[in-house]
Design a protein around this motif. Structure first.
Motif, mmCIF file in Angstrom:
data_model
loop_
_atom_site.group_PDB
_atom_site.id
_atom_site.type_symbol
_atom_site.label_atom_id
_atom_site.label_comp_id
_atom_site.label_asym_id
_atom_site.label_seq_id
_atom_site.Cartn_x
_atom_site.Cartn_y
_atom_site.Cartn_z
ATOM 1 N N GLU A 48 26.682 -7.798 -14.854
ATOM 2 C CA GLU A 48 27.325 -9.070 -15.187
ATOM 3 C C GLU A 48 26.304 -10.211 -15.182
ATOM 4 O O GLU A 48 26.417 -11.149 -14.408
ATOM 5 C CB GLU A 48 28.448 -9.368 -14.204
ATOM 6 C CG GLU A 48 29.546 -8.324 -14.206
ATOM 7 C CD GLU A 48 30.640 -8.664 -13.224
ATOM 8 O OE1 GLU A 48 31.584 -9.342 -13.647
ATOM 9 O OE2 GLU A 48 30.524 -8.263 -12.059
ATOM 10 N N GLU A 50 25.731 -12.774 -17.076
ATOM 11 C CA GLU A 50 26.150 -14.139 -17.399
ATOM 12 C C GLU A 50 26.594 -14.927 -16.159
ATOM 13 O O GLU A 50 26.351 -16.135 -16.075
ATOM 14 C CB GLU A 50 27.248 -14.137 -18.465
ATOM 15 C CG GLU A 50 28.545 -13.457 -18.074
ATOM 16 C CD GLU A 50 28.513 -11.929 -18.133
ATOM 17 O OE1 GLU A 50 29.399 -11.319 -17.519
ATOM 18 O OE2 GLU A 50 27.610 -11.347 -18.754
ATOM 19 N N LEU A 51 27.175 -14.266 -15.174
ATOM 20 C CA LEU A 51 27.597 -14.948 -13.951
ATOM 21 C C LEU A 51 26.390 -15.484 -13.181
ATOM 22 O O LEU A 51 26.407 -16.596 -12.665
ATOM 23 C CB LEU A 51 28.389 -13.996 -13.052
ATOM 24 C CG LEU A 51 29.685 -13.449 -13.613
ATOM 25 C CD1 LEU A 51 30.292 -12.437 -12.648
ATOM 26 C CD2 LEU A 51 30.660 -14.572 -13.899
ATOM 27 N N TYR A 52 25.327 -14.701 -13.136
ATOM 28 C CA TYR A 52 24.160 -15.084 -12.360
ATOM 29 C C TYR A 52 23.304 -16.110 -13.099
ATOM 30 O O TYR A 52 22.736 -17.004 -12.496
ATOM 31 C CB TYR A 52 23.373 -13.839 -11.972
ATOM 32 C CG TYR A 52 24.247 -12.905 -11.183
ATOM 33 C CD1 TYR A 52 24.572 -13.191 -9.870
ATOM 34 C CD2 TYR A 52 24.826 -11.799 -11.777
ATOM 35 C CE1 TYR A 52 25.424 -12.376 -9.154
ATOM 36 C CE2 TYR A 52 25.679 -10.975 -11.071
ATOM 37 C CZ TYR A 52 25.978 -11.270 -9.752
ATOM 38 O OH TYR A 52 26.834 -10.466 -9.053
ATOM 39 N N VAL A 53 23.245 -15.987 -14.408
ATOM 40 C CA VAL A 53 22.508 -16.979 -15.205
ATOM 41 C C VAL A 53 23.141 -18.349 -15.022
ATOM 42 O O VAL A 53 22.453 -19.344 -14.797
ATOM 43 C CB VAL A 53 22.461 -16.569 -16.696
ATOM 44 C CG1 VAL A 53 21.932 -17.701 -17.552
ATOM 45 C CG2 VAL A 53 21.617 -15.318 -16.872
ATOM 46 N N LYS A 54 24.458 -18.392 -15.097
ATOM 47 C CA LYS A 54 25.168 -19.659 -14.928
ATOM 48 C C LYS A 54 24.887 -20.256 -13.549
ATOM 49 O O LYS A 54 24.593 -21.443 -13.411
ATOM 50 C CB LYS A 54 26.668 -19.420 -15.109
ATOM 51 C CG LYS A 54 27.438 -20.608 -15.568
ATOM 52 C CD LYS A 54 28.898 -20.217 -15.796
ATOM 53 C CE LYS A 54 29.254 -20.447 -17.236
ATOM 54 N NZ LYS A 54 30.692 -20.307 -17.489
ATOM 55 N N ALA A 55 24.968 -19.432 -12.520
ATOM 56 C CA ALA A 55 24.750 -19.900 -11.158
ATOM 57 C C ALA A 55 23.313 -20.348 -10.919
ATOM 58 O O ALA A 55 23.057 -21.291 -10.171
ATOM 59 C CB ALA A 55 25.121 -18.807 -10.167
ATOM 60 N N THR A 57 21.161 -21.726 -13.045
ATOM 61 C CA THR A 57 20.646 -22.871 -13.797
ATOM 62 C C THR A 57 20.219 -23.999 -12.859
ATOM 63 O O THR A 57 19.328 -24.777 -13.186
ATOM 64 C CB THR A 57 21.670 -23.398 -14.810
ATOM 65 O OG1 THR A 57 22.881 -23.712 -14.138
ATOM 66 C CG2 THR A 57 21.919 -22.399 -15.913
#
Length: 73
Positions: A48, A50-55, A57
């Motif tokens: 997953e 996308e969850l970690y990329v968002k967090a 930033t």
């Protein structure tokens, strides 16, 4: 997935944070296809991203590459 940061400090902070979350991360050199400068990136192994990329930033991610773009992973 390869995470690229604005600085080595940001990469190290992200590595610590991701490890605290129980994610498998590996420090790797920034791919030459991205930058000729020396620098630290992180290879992240997750289903997953996308969850970690968002967090992350907040700690300065500037580019994400598929893991296949980095031979050392």
């Amino acid at each position: 997935m390869i995470l690229i940061f604005e600085s080595t400090t940001a990469a190290l902070n992200a590595e610590s944070l991701l490890e605290d979350w129980g994610l498998d991360v590996k420090p790797v050199p920034i791919p030459k296809s991205v930058s000729n400068q020396c620098g630290l990136a992180l290879a992240v192994f997750t289903t997953e991203p996308e969850l970690y990329v968002k967090a992350l930033t907040v700690v300065g991610i500037i580019m994400v590459l598929p893991a296949a773009d980095h031979a050392a992973v």
